[in-house]
Design an enzyme around this catalytic site. Structure first.
Site, PDB file in Angstrom:
ATOM      1  N   THR A   1       0.819  -1.211   0.000  1.00 56.47           N
ATOM      2  CA  THR A   1       0.000   0.000   0.000  1.00 56.47           C
ATOM      3  C   THR A   1       0.853   1.261   0.000  1.00 56.47           C
ATOM      4  O   THR A   1       1.981   1.254   0.529  1.00 56.47           O
ATOM      5  CB  THR A   1      -0.907   0.025   1.239  1.00 56.47           C
ATOM      6  OG1 THR A   1      -1.572   1.287   1.336  1.00 56.47           O
ATOM      7  CG2 THR A   1      -0.108  -0.164   2.522  1.00 56.47           C
TER       8      THR A   1
ATOM      9  N   TYR B   1      -1.950  -0.043  10.160  1.00 56.94           N
ATOM     10  CA  TYR B   1      -2.131  -0.760   8.901  1.00 56.94           C
ATOM     11  C   TYR B   1      -0.915  -0.594   8.001  1.00 56.94           C
ATOM     12  O   TYR B   1      -0.347  -1.562   7.494  1.00 56.94           O
ATOM     13  CB  TYR B   1      -3.394  -0.250   8.195  1.00 56.94           C
ATOM     14  CG  TYR B   1      -3.496  -0.650   6.746  1.00 56.94           C
ATOM     15  CD1 TYR B   1      -3.691  -1.973   6.373  1.00 56.94           C
ATOM     16  CD2 TYR B   1      -3.388   0.313   5.736  1.00 56.94           C
ATOM     17  CE1 TYR B   1      -3.774  -2.333   5.032  1.00 56.94           C
ATOM     18  CE2 TYR B   1      -3.475  -0.036   4.410  1.00 56.94           C
ATOM     19  CZ  TYR B   1      -3.664  -1.357   4.056  1.00 56.94           C
ATOM     20  OH  TYR B   1      -3.735  -1.707   2.738  1.00 56.94           O
TER      21      TYR B   1
END
Length: 323
Positions: A118, A142
């Site tokens: 990501t 995350y």
């Protein structure tokens, strides 16, 4: 005999689209999924093996049965806010379990490993467009868990040949209308805007309209899920052919504001998106746009679906998706 590719999280939004692309390329996509977040209806192009990536014994069974030559690893939790509320859960599921998957892959002589990462590994942008050389500084647990997996894959001695693909904002739906996004609860901007427009969800809340951007709302890079799937198939071939890049960004290279997305969605649908302006969310950067220079050079990958196509495909999907 067709090659077998294990796709963890293959029953999800991006994973199922990758499976479709793999099948079209002549491979057998083997979906490995707990089905905690996945959907049976999304597994259409290969077998489904239910299992947890942290279960070494179950992985060994699946490796022995299918003998995959490569893994595309998408399984994991993806909610930024939830990761901040329950960090231990994210570290355990996203990082500790992936370590087990990597070790099992090496023990069974899997050759290649494509990891779903990501742009959250970068944190707050210091440049107009984020390139792979941008310093790391994840602002969420995350993002930290994804960066930790990238570091695991790079740690010597590592027999796997791997690459991390850092997504920007996955959007759209299958161009053929067969599969699409179906998170519960849904947290992504495009499906929330469409559901609000269709009367299937509550009015959209725009988190802040006072950013240093042309219209005051955040600017983001949206990339079609089918283009993402294409990049994963290319990444497998890239590794097979000796490619050496450790990580590549996957985005369109174009930024669109939240307000632009709302207005474009309304224009395409022929009715306005009900929405209101709320307070800023902690951690939201004003602008996140991908520099696609490296991925174009290394994979020859250029996204083919612009924002309007993303909205059109997502709109068609959400009108008829299983709920």
């Amino acid at each position: 005999m067709a090659r077998s590719i294990l796709v963890t999280g293959g029953a999800g939004f991006i994973g199922s689209q990758i499976c479709k692309r793999l099948a079209a390329a002549g491979a057998i996509p083997v979906t490995y999924d707990t089905m905690e977040k996945g959907h049976d209806w999304a597994v259409k192009w290969g077998p489904l093996e239910r299992g947890d990536i942290g279960d070494a014994a179950r992985l060994a069974e699946v490796f022995a049965r299918h003998q995959p030559e490569a893994i595309i690893h998408l399984a994991g939790y993806i909610e930024v806010g939830e990761s901040m509320r329950d960090p231990d859960r994210y570290w355990h599921n996203n990082t500790a379990k992936t370590k087990i998957l990597i070790e099992c892959a090496e023990a069974h002589d899997v050759e290649r490993f494509v990891f779903s990462s990501t742009c959250a590994v970068y944190g707050a942008p210091r440049t107009q467009q984020l390139a792979e050389t941008h310093p790391f500084g994840p602002a969420s647990v995350y993002g930290e868990t994804k960066l930790a997996v990238e570091e695991l894959l790079r740690a010597p001695p590592r027999r796997l040949r791997s690459i991390a693909l850092r997504y920007f904002n996955a959007a759209g739906a299958d161009p053929d209308g067969e599969i699409g996004e179906a998170h519960d609860p849904e947290s992504h901007l495009m499906p929330l805007a469409i559901d609000a427009l269709l009367g299937l969800g509550k009015p959209l809340t725009v988190y802040g309209a006072d950013y240093d951007t042309p219209d005051g709302t955040c600017v983001r890079d949206f990339v079609h899920v089918d283009d993402l799937a294409d990049a994963h198939v290319r990444a497998l071939d890239y590794l097979a052919n000796g490619g050496t890049a450790a990580a590549l960004n996957l985005g369109s290279g174009h930024g669109y504001s939240v307000r632009e997305l709302i207005e474009t969605t309304g224009r395409i649908a022929g009715t306005k998106v009900p929405h209101s302006i709320g307070a800023r969310r902690a951690g939201d950067a004003a602008k996140l746009v991908c520099d696609t220079t490296l991925v174009q050079r290394e994979l020859g990958w250029v996204p083919t679906h612009g924002l309007e196509a993303q909205i059109e495909h997502a709109l068609r999907w959400r009108r008829q998706m299983p709920r």
